[in-house]
Design a protein around this motif. Structure first.
Motif, PDB file in Angstrom:
ATOM      1  N   GLU A  31       1.129  -1.342   0.029  1.00  0.00           N
ATOM      2  CA  GLU A  31      -0.015  -0.148  -0.048  1.00  0.00           C
ATOM      3  C   GLU A  31       1.024   1.284  -0.047  1.00  0.00           C
ATOM      4  OE1 GLU A  31      -3.717   2.015   2.374  1.00  0.00           O
ATOM      5  OE2 GLU A  31      -2.599   0.469   3.345  1.00  0.00           O
ATOM      6  N   SER A  58      -8.299 -10.562   3.825  1.00  0.00           N
ATOM      7  CA  SER A  58      -9.324  -9.417   3.723  1.00  0.00           C
ATOM      8  C   SER A  58      -8.611  -7.945   3.860  1.00  0.00           C
ATOM      9  CB  SER A  58     -10.273  -9.349   5.201  1.00  0.00           C
ATOM     10  OG  SER A  58      -9.377  -9.818   6.321  1.00  0.00           O
ATOM     11  N   THR A  59      -7.357  -8.265   4.713  1.00  0.00           N
ATOM     12  CA  THR A  59      -6.318  -6.827   4.910  1.00  0.00           C
ATOM     13  C   THR A  59      -6.013  -6.457   3.318  1.00  0.00           C
ATOM     14  OG1 THR A  59      -5.321  -7.873   6.789  1.00  0.00           O
ATOM     15  CG2 THR A  59      -4.299  -6.188   5.747  1.00  0.00           C
ATOM     16  N   SER A  62      -8.984  -4.839   1.541  1.00  0.00           N
ATOM     17  CA  SER A  62      -9.129  -3.417   2.041  1.00  0.00           C
ATOM     18  C   SER A  62      -8.042  -2.375   1.492  1.00  0.00           C
ATOM     19  CB  SER A  62      -8.935  -3.493   3.881  1.00  0.00           C
ATOM     20  OG  SER A  62      -9.857  -4.128   4.312  1.00  0.00           O
ATOM     21  N   VAL A  65      -8.962  -1.314  -2.102  1.00  0.00           N
ATOM     22  CA  VAL A  65      -9.918  -0.393  -1.860  1.00  0.00           C
ATOM     23  C   VAL A  65      -9.693   0.993  -1.332  1.00  0.00           C
ATOM     24  CG1 VAL A  65     -12.398   0.092  -1.005  1.00  0.00           C
ATOM     25  CG2 VAL A  65     -11.939  -2.166  -1.483  1.00  0.00           C
ATOM     26  N   ARG A  66      -8.738   0.923  -0.291  1.00  0.00           N
ATOM     27  CA  ARG A  66      -8.443   2.181  -0.079  1.00  0.00           C
ATOM     28  C   ARG A  66      -7.306   2.837  -1.127  1.00  0.00           C
ATOM     29  NH1 ARG A  66      -7.247  -0.375   5.073  1.00  0.00           N
ATOM     30  NH2 ARG A  66      -4.968  -0.779   4.477  1.00  0.00           N
ATOM     31  N   THR A  94     -16.773 -10.246  -1.432  1.00  0.00           N
ATOM     32  CA  THR A  94     -16.456  -8.942  -0.556  1.00  0.00           C
ATOM     33  C   THR A  94     -17.367  -7.733  -0.997  1.00  0.00           C
ATOM     34  OG1 THR A  94     -14.415  -8.325  -1.384  1.00  0.00           O
ATOM     35  CG2 THR A  94     -14.352  -9.814   0.683  1.00  0.00           C
ATOM     36  N   ALA A  96     -16.019  -5.846  -3.383  1.00  0.00           N
ATOM     37  CA  ALA A  96     -14.682  -5.120  -3.850  1.00  0.00           C
ATOM     38  C   ALA A  96     -14.769  -5.054  -5.335  1.00  0.00           C
ATOM     39  CB  ALA A  96     -13.350  -5.582  -3.355  1.00  0.00           C
TER      40      ALA A  96
END
Length: 115
Positions: A31, A58-59, A62, A65-66, A94, A96
């Motif tokens: 990220e 799941s991390t 996320s 998406v961020r 999810t 996403a």
């Protein structure tokens, strides 16, 4: 299996090809790297090519998406391309996938066994 990525420029921006397993242990570093690319290089598009990604937790979902939200704020289009198998299913379940795109690779089914 480990996680690797390669960044290359294309005509409209950047393509980041991911390979292996993207989970809690690598998500933060990935990220941060993509955030720097978006804010410093200011590409028009960023494609996350998931054709060789075999696992996502799941991390990592996320994080994607961020990064999509950050890209929008920076007037950049971030899109997932070529998710397959388990990665496709996780992104789909999810929700996403509906946000970040994600047409499966044409020569690879989303992971549903054929009868």
């Amino acid at each position: 299996m480990t996680f690797t990525h390669q960044v290359r420029a294309d005509g409209s921006g950047l393509v980041i090809a991911l390979c292996g397993e993207m989970d809690l242990s690598v998500a933060d570093g990935f990220e941060a790297m993509v955030r720097r690319l978006i804010t410093r290089r200011r590409p028009g598009t960023v494609q996350l090519d998931l054709a060789e990604l075999r696992f996502i937790d799941s991390t990592a979902v996320s994080v994607i998406v961020r990064l999509w939200r950050l890209a929008r704020r920076e007037h950049c289009c971030l899109r997932v391309v070529n998710p397959t198998g388990l990665v496709y299913r996780v992104l789909d379940v999810t929700g996403a996938l509906a946000v970040v795109g994600g047409d499966p690779a044409p020569d690879r089914a989303p992971g549903v066994p054929s009868s």
